[in-house]
Scaffold this active site. Sequence first.
Site, short mmCIF file in Angstrom:
data_model
loop_
_atom_site.label_atom_id
_atom_site.label_comp_id
_atom_site.label_asym_id
_atom_site.label_seq_id
_atom_site.Cartn_x
_atom_site.Cartn_y
_atom_site.Cartn_z
CG HIS A 54 -1.83 1.12 1.44
ND1 HIS A 54 -1.65 2.19 1.81
CD2 HIS A 54 -3.20 1.02 1.23
CE1 HIS A 54 -2.69 2.87 1.81
NE2 HIS A 54 -3.79 2.09 1.49
CG ASP A 105 0.74 -2.32 5.98
OD1 ASP A 105 -0.18 -2.18 6.87
OD2 ASP A 105 0.55 -1.68 4.87
CD GLN A 131 -6.92 -4.99 4.18
OE1 GLN A 131 -8.07 -5.30 4.53
NE2 GLN A 131 -6.46 -3.76 3.61
CE LYS A 187 -6.93 -0.15 6.12
NZ LYS A 187 -8.11 0.42 5.02
CB CYS A 245 -3.68 3.26 -1.62
SG CYS A 245 -4.90 4.33 -1.38
#
Lengths: 410, 132
Positions: free
Chosen positions: A125, A202, A205, A228, A368
């Site tokens: 991302h 990261d 997600q 999220k 993104c």
Amino acid sequence: MGCTRLAQEVRQDFPVLQRKVNNHPLVYFDNAATTQKPRQVIEALRHYYETYNANVHRGVHTLAAQATEAYEEAHKAVARFVNAPSWREIVFTRNATESLNLVAYAWGLRRLRPGDRVLTTLMEHHSNLVPWQQITRRVGAHLDFADITEDGRLDLDDLFGKLTEQTRVVTLTLASNVLGTVNPVKEIARKAHEVGAIVVVDAAQAAPHMPIDVQDLGVDFLAVSGHKMMGPTGIGFLWGREELLEDMDPFLYGGEMIHEVWPDRATWNELPWKFEAGTPNIAGGIGLQAAVAYLDRIGMDRVEACERELTAYALEKLLAFPGLTLYGPKDTRDRLGVLSFTLEGIHPHDIASILDLHGVAVRSGSHCAQPLMRRLGIEGTARISLYLYNTPEEVDRAVEALQKVREIFR
Amino acid sequence: MADFDIYVEHILDHYKNPRNRGTLENPDLTARDGNPLCGDEIRMDFKVKDGRIVDVKFSGHGCTISQASASILTEMIKGKPLDYVKQLKKDDLLEALGIPIGPTRLKCALLSLKVAKAAVYGLDKVRDEDLE
Ligand SMILES: Cc1ncc(COP(=O)(O)O)c(C=O)c1O
């Protein structure tokens, strides 16, 4: 309880799922962008604002003490959620983007030297790409990219080939917001540490959809967004190894993050407050704790298993759809319910627009991740992304709407 | 489908059978622009004689709305004086499109007008507020 029953029960907690869009019951399939919020989270915010709203760390009065305690408790709940050894390793931020910038600036900008290398992947991302792109440029370091394979997984040969003695940082996503791929971060971390690199993950997600154990992963930093994972917007966190966080200078300066201040110098507050300058998002932290409690009660193993079941169903339906190209793994191994696709001859925007006319909310565009789109040779995709409250019937509704898309463009 | 449908016949017709699609050799004016988020892209070439647009072609790719809007716009401006393009407003094009354009598709719908204005003014880019 079966997964479909679980979804049906969970749905009762999400007021927005009762609404209609364009005269159809809403099918919310844009969970990779942000998830809906259960009553329990909304109620936690309301309870805070209605009964103990006060600034934290600063007052001796009752409300201030209650707010301070609740805000600290929120850090502790999040620490347990990712199995952090200490709650002082949890820094609340606005979102994953801010968490990743914190690492890039407070660690990267200070520690990287000209000629050093940072290794990332082509499936990042922008929020885990652009900060490192800018920081490496500023210090004269190099940014390397590991490629992806034809089936949308990380090309590990390529990645390990680019892992060198000069590599100081390996930064990558645990799960792709386009391909759904879950990367073997544990194995990558072990090899990265062998060359002395730190590992930044990261998990924006991944964290909402699978159990996260930072100690088992063996990484150094991990970034998450609350919104999220059923939490409010404007709250996220960074987990970092205590010794690294202790060793780093602050990212932002001001109130709350200081210990003592003189006109010409200052000392820093203890962890995690050293990295939380200014009045924090207190309500957001409390809301995030409620979201974590909600997920904990169901259990992340269960969340993962049920989503896998639904993902298998959706994959089967989409792969059988004429003229549809799916990007990312075609089976559920190491994969989340993020399903990006194109329909031959039809722009993704048109797919999303027509689905919306049928009450089905999906995302379209580059998500993104423009370098990934370039690598795939496409401008964008339509994307269905699932969560706990979605059902097989909703997948059917989306597929029916996709048939309408085809009819319109026949 | 209901009356909020934007995928009506004349729009789909302009998308599937675009008017004035292509490029011009040695155009007198040309410009291109895109919406990086959705990947829409439009280029427009003009032949101009005595201040009049004697030919115009558009090329590029994108969603139905962006491409149909470009096709419709070229029909509107072909044979008109350059001043006509300068005076065109966002609402003129939206009216010509004849469908309800919500905020999420506005950028798609107006890309062609931004490109046409950029060409006529000899600018690199035209901002959204310049279409008001
Ligand atoms: C993989 C991944 N990383 C980072 C982000 C950024 O999250 P936020 O915008 O909440 O900072 C997202 C959100 O789209 C994402 O999917």
